[in-house]
Each structure stands twice: as C-alpha cells, then as structure tokens.
Design an enzyme around this catalytic site. Structure first.
Site, mmCIF file in Angstrom:
data_model
loop_
_atom_site.group_PDB
_atom_site.id
_atom_site.type_symbol
_atom_site.label_atom_id
_atom_site.label_comp_id
_atom_site.label_asym_id
_atom_site.label_seq_id
_atom_site.Cartn_x
_atom_site.Cartn_y
_atom_site.Cartn_z
ATOM 1 N N ASP A 1 0.928 -1.112 -0.036
ATOM 2 C CA ASP A 1 -0.018 -0.070 0.036
ATOM 3 C C ASP A 1 0.819 1.111 0.057
ATOM 4 O O ASP A 1 0.590 2.394 -0.452
ATOM 5 C CB ASP A 1 -1.180 0.076 1.203
ATOM 6 C CG ASP A 1 -0.191 0.193 2.520
ATOM 7 O OD1 ASP A 1 0.612 -0.446 2.725
ATOM 8 O OD2 ASP A 1 -0.624 1.273 2.996
ATOM 9 N N ASP B 1 5.760 0.665 3.208
ATOM 10 C CA ASP B 1 6.184 -0.524 3.830
ATOM 11 C C ASP B 1 5.842 -2.097 3.070
ATOM 12 O O ASP B 1 5.516 -1.904 1.987
ATOM 13 C CB ASP B 1 5.348 -0.591 5.338
ATOM 14 C CG ASP B 1 3.826 -0.808 4.908
ATOM 15 O OD1 ASP B 1 3.469 -0.875 3.839
ATOM 16 O OD2 ASP B 1 2.853 -0.014 5.749
ATOM 17 N N TYR C 1 -5.100 1.093 9.527
ATOM 18 C CA TYR C 1 -6.243 1.131 8.724
ATOM 19 C C TYR C 1 -7.482 0.950 9.421
ATOM 20 O O TYR C 1 -8.285 0.193 9.145
ATOM 21 C CB TYR C 1 -6.301 0.674 7.331
ATOM 22 C CG TYR C 1 -5.239 0.981 6.403
ATOM 23 C CD1 TYR C 1 -5.528 2.269 5.758
ATOM 24 C CD2 TYR C 1 -3.853 0.343 6.285
ATOM 25 C CE1 TYR C 1 -4.651 2.819 4.616
ATOM 26 C CE2 TYR C 1 -3.077 0.938 5.404
ATOM 27 C CZ TYR C 1 -3.288 2.118 4.617
ATOM 28 O OH TYR C 1 -2.185 2.606 3.833
ATOM 29 N N GLU D 1 6.060 9.836 2.776
ATOM 30 C CA GLU D 1 5.559 8.516 2.593
ATOM 31 C C GLU D 1 4.439 8.639 1.448
ATOM 32 O O GLU D 1 3.392 9.630 1.469
ATOM 33 C CB GLU D 1 4.672 7.804 3.625
ATOM 34 C CG GLU D 1 4.625 6.320 3.360
ATOM 35 C CD GLU D 1 4.574 5.361 4.622
ATOM 36 O OE1 GLU D 1 4.746 4.265 4.227
ATOM 37 O OE2 GLU D 1 4.239 6.031 5.692
#
Length: 529
Positions: free
Chosen positions: A92, A95, A244, A490
């Site tokens: 995603d 990571d 999430y 990120e």
C-alpha cells in the site's frame, strides 16, 4: 555499459547523487519567484509516470515486461502457511504489508478514472498500462476471495514490519494472512472489494468480457457477504486497527458497493438498496467535506447524483435529489463556496484536511470534481452553491489549480509527484526505493541493517519512486524532505490512483486549447497558457 560492480552498488555512499541544497534552491527562487510557479505542465508525462508507480508497488512474481527494473520478485510464499495462494497484489505504501481495504479502494479509484476517461487515457497512449495496473490488483483480489463468504483481507503484520527496514525482496517479517468469514465478518473490506470488482468489470467489459463477467460474479458475492454478515473488519482483524482503522464504520461502504454493482449490472435490486437505505445509512443525511479510503460518503453521493432521473418514480427522484444535494455540498466545500463549512486551504491554495498524508484528500477530491464536471457538461447543468452558480469549466479550473500545485506550482517550487519535473522529493519514506536495488545488489539486507545503513543516511534514495504522490506540505505550504518525516514523504497507492483519470482529462484539454479545432465553449475558464 559494462556490468556494474555488485559491491559498489551495495554500498550506500558509493554513488552520491548531485542535488541542489535546499537553502540554495530557496535563495534562487527568491530571486526569480516566477520560477517556482510554472504556468504549464506536461500532463501526459505526469500520466505516464503515475502508472509507473504501480509497477514499483507490485508484490509477487514480476512479469517480463516490468518497467520499474529496480524491483524484483517478492512475497512468493504469501498464504502458503494458511494453505492459500496469496501471491501478488500491491504494497500500500512504503512498507511491505498488503492491506486489503486500501488495496481494494485503490483499484476502485483506478477503475473509476479509467471508465470515466478511457478515451483520453487511450489518446495519451497509456490505456494498456492502466488496464495492467487494474488487473494486477483484481487478479489478486480474485485469489483472496476463496469462497463466497471468505475473503483474505491482509498479508503481513504492521507491527513487526515497522520494526524492520528491508526491501520487499528480503522480507524476514511475519507474512501471516488474515481472513474474514461468517464468524469473523468485515463488511468494510468485503464491500470495498465488491466495489473494486464491479468498477473493474465496467473497465474490462469491452476488451475482456469473460474477465469482466468473472469480476462481476465476485462483486455480487462479496456484496452479499458484507451485507449479510455484518461487522467492523478491524474488530475481526485487530492487526489492521493501528494502520487502517474503520472510523466511519461499514454503512458507507455498503452503499458505495451497492451503487457500483448497480452501475455494472443495471440490476435494480442494488439501486433499490441504495435508495431505500440512503437515509438510515447516512447517504442522504451526512454532509461530508472529505473523501478517503475510510469515509466514502462524498463518493457514493456523487455516484448517485450522476445517475439519470429518467424512468424513476417520484420517491426515487426525491432520494436521488437528496443524494445530489449532499454531493454538491462536498463540491462546493472544495470550491470554498459553502456559506458555512468549507475545506481549509494553505496560503498557496492547496486543499488541506489534516497533517498526515494530506495529498490523499487532494487527489481524491480532484477525481470527484473532474467526474462531476464532466457530468454537468454532458447534461448541460450547473452546480448550485450557496454563494453562486458554478459551471463545469470553473470546477475544472479549480481541479487544474490543485494538480498544478502538486506538479510544482507551489511556494516550495517542488513537484510532489516523484520523478516529475526538475525538483521533487529525494528521500521518500519507502523501503525499496531507499535501499540498493535487489537487481544490482543481491546481498541479503537484514532487518536492522536497513535502518543503520540506509534509512539514516542523508543522501537521496538510490531508486526514484517515479509517479508516487507523497503526503505533501503542511498547513503553511512547508515541506521537509526526510525519510523520517513519513507524514509528508510517504506515498500511498490511493494517493496516485485518482490522478490517472484526472491527468488524462487535463492532457486532453491542454491539447484542445492549442488546437485550432477546439470548441471555444469547452474551456472559457480553464487556462493552459
């Protein structure tokens, strides 16, 4: 060129890159302020680069035509421990975990953009790459849906993953897979995956009808699963809660999925579901000023608002009108034309929702506004905000301002789309991009070795994460380019996904504005020169 020395490629300081120091860049821009606000951008190039990003995020066995060559095969045993094939899909962000909710949402947004602006993407020569980006995700989602009432919703553990700084090719962290079933429901992920499958089925309807039907079968099964066996997914999969969490619950996803399955099937059962439950589930009552992987209300309201009124009974028309009023509340809030709540903006004009990865809200809004602008144009309608009436071209003009900010027309003079333009973030918070390419350096990189050797170094990343949209600047338009500044550096797949369709639309308009055959009525308010 001869074969590169592997040991030199493995050393983090072997090939330092030349770059302009930030203080010097700021000084130069202060002398020539117009340099930081270019008036024209190559949206076709931005489109091309945005699709490259998804190849950098691929998990699994990479294909022969992989264009991002610093990546290699990874996650080849995913699901093996649980006896299921979960190889593939997307990481995603920076990571190495595969989270089902944002992955499915990414595919929904990609598919929406492609279905809405397919001709423009094809004209830019990027349709095949866009289809490949979608199919890489849907192929995995099909694998993950092993039974009508079983969906594997996560591979990897965020806690152990975040303790290591390793390339995906070297992963030694847990690859445990987590599933949803009748005893462990997860309506958000089931419904979002149903939406992704349905939206993608629309995309592949003409070019791959068999695949389109397969996706639609999965979409209908997943919707039934999410609706019948209700529960918050992060209560069934607690490992997702810290990354999430489902703050908005699952009712918005159920409405969102119903509308997508309706668009794909024209089965009125799904339309009736969305209208009959619109009030109870918040679809016609919640006025929202953000759209994201968690909060789907603005998106579903806009989908409903774009449905034709013809053939509806009086009650259905009234409900669709209520959906439209809430959708237009969101649009007007982005345009700063509500009489009460509007979306904040930075001094440089960027929409600002919150500190952490703010660009996701900007790019998500850009897709919604672009789609609604096209709808208003095709139906010859206007947007009725509290302050005044707004035409489709004014909406597009605002979208262009946000996209131009992303591409470099901002106080920092930096493109937040990595790899685009002369200045962009060099130290993206991303394990694979920040370490030596596995293709050049097959020496194993240990868990903490990555932190000590690569994460802490000041030099730019050895690999450019082309097409990634990073978190972006703060409320004051300021941005610090550092790997440790993950709130700003990120990138996530759902940041870039909505821009694919938007870039294609702006690319078309840019070409039309320079064409003698362009219709003057199309672009009176959208300036490209």
């Amino acid at each position: 060129m001869g074969k590169k020395n592997m040991q030199s490629q493995c050393h983090p300081f072997a090939h330092p890159k030349r770059f302009l120091p930030r203080f010097l860049l700021v000084f130069v821009l202060s002398l020539f302020p117009t340099l930081s606000f270019p008036q024209s951008f190559d949206y076709g190039d931005a489109l091309h680069k945005s699709l490259l990003y998804f190849e950098a995020q691929r998990s699994g066995r990479l294909p022969y035509n992989q264009r991002v060559t610093w990546r290699h095969h990874s996650g080849l045993t995913d699901g093996l421990e649980q006896g299921v094939d979960l190889v593939g899909g997307y990481y995603d962000a920076g990571d190495n975990v595969k989270f089902g909710l944002p992955m499915a949402y990414t595919i929904t947004l990609l598919s929406w953009g492609v279905s809405e602006f397919e001709d423009q993407i094809a004209a830019a020569g990027e349709l095949q790459h866009a289809l490949q980006a979608i199919k890489w995700g849907t192929d995995y989602l099909i694998k993950a849906h092993t039974h009508p009432h079983v969906l594997w919703a996560q591979v990897g553990d965020g806690d152990t993953d975040h303790l290591c700084w390793q390339r995906p090719e070297d992963m030694t962290t847990s690859r445990r897979a987590y599933k949803l079933d009748e005893e462990n429901p997860g309506s958000e992920v089931a419904a979002e995956t149903a939406a992704a499958m349905a939206a993608a089925s629309i995309v592949f309807r003409r070019t791959n009808p068999h695949y389109s039907h397969l996706l639609l079968d999965h979409a209908q099964q997943l919707f039934e699963f999410g609706e019948k066996y209700r529960g918050k997914y992060d209560e069934s999969i607690e490992a997702a809660k810290g990354y999430y969490p489902s703050v908005s619950g699952y009712l918005d996803e159920l409405l969102w999925a119903a509308l997508w399955v309706y668009k794909a099937t024209h089965n009125h059962t799904y339309f009736n579901y969305a209208t009959e439950n619109g009030e109870a589930y918040g679809g016609t009552t919640w006025a929202i000023t953000e759209f994201s992987w968690d909060v789907k209300y603005a998106g579903l309201q806009l989908l409903a608002a774009m449905l034709p009124m013809e053939g509806r009974n009086k009650e259905q028309k009234q409900i669709l009108q209520e959906y439209r009023s809430k959708a237009e509340y969101y649009i007007c809030a982005c345009l700063n034309k509500n009489n009460s709540t509007n979306v904040k903006r930075t001094p440089g004009g960027l929409l600002y929702t919150r500190r952490w990865n703010n660009m996701q809200y900007v790019s998500n809004a850009a897709l919604l506004l672009t789609a609604y602008s096209s709808h208003l144009h095709s139906t010859n309608q206007m947007l009725n905000c509290h302050t005044d009436l707004v035409g489709p071209n004014e909406i597009l003009s605002f979208v262009k301002s946000q996209v131009d900010y992303i591409l470099g027309s901002n106080p920092m003079g930096v493109s937040y789309l990595v790899g685009y333009g002369p200045s962009y973030p060099q130290r993206v918070h991303h394990r694979g991009a920040s370490t030596a390419s596995y293709r050049d350096c097959k020496v194993f990189l240990g868990c903490m070795q990555g932190y000590h050797t690569w994460f802490v170094r000041h030099a730019p990343n050895p690999n450019v994460l082309v097409g990634a949209l990073v978190g972006g600047p703060d409320l004051n338009d300021e941005f610090r380019d550092g790997r440790d500044n993950f709130a700003q550096t990120e990138a996530c797949t759902y940041n870039t996904a909505p821009l694919v369709g938007v870039f294609a639309k702006l690319h078309e308009l840019e070409k039309e504005s320079f064409s003698s055959t362009a219709s003057p009525s199309l672009l009176p308010l959208v300036s490209f020169v």
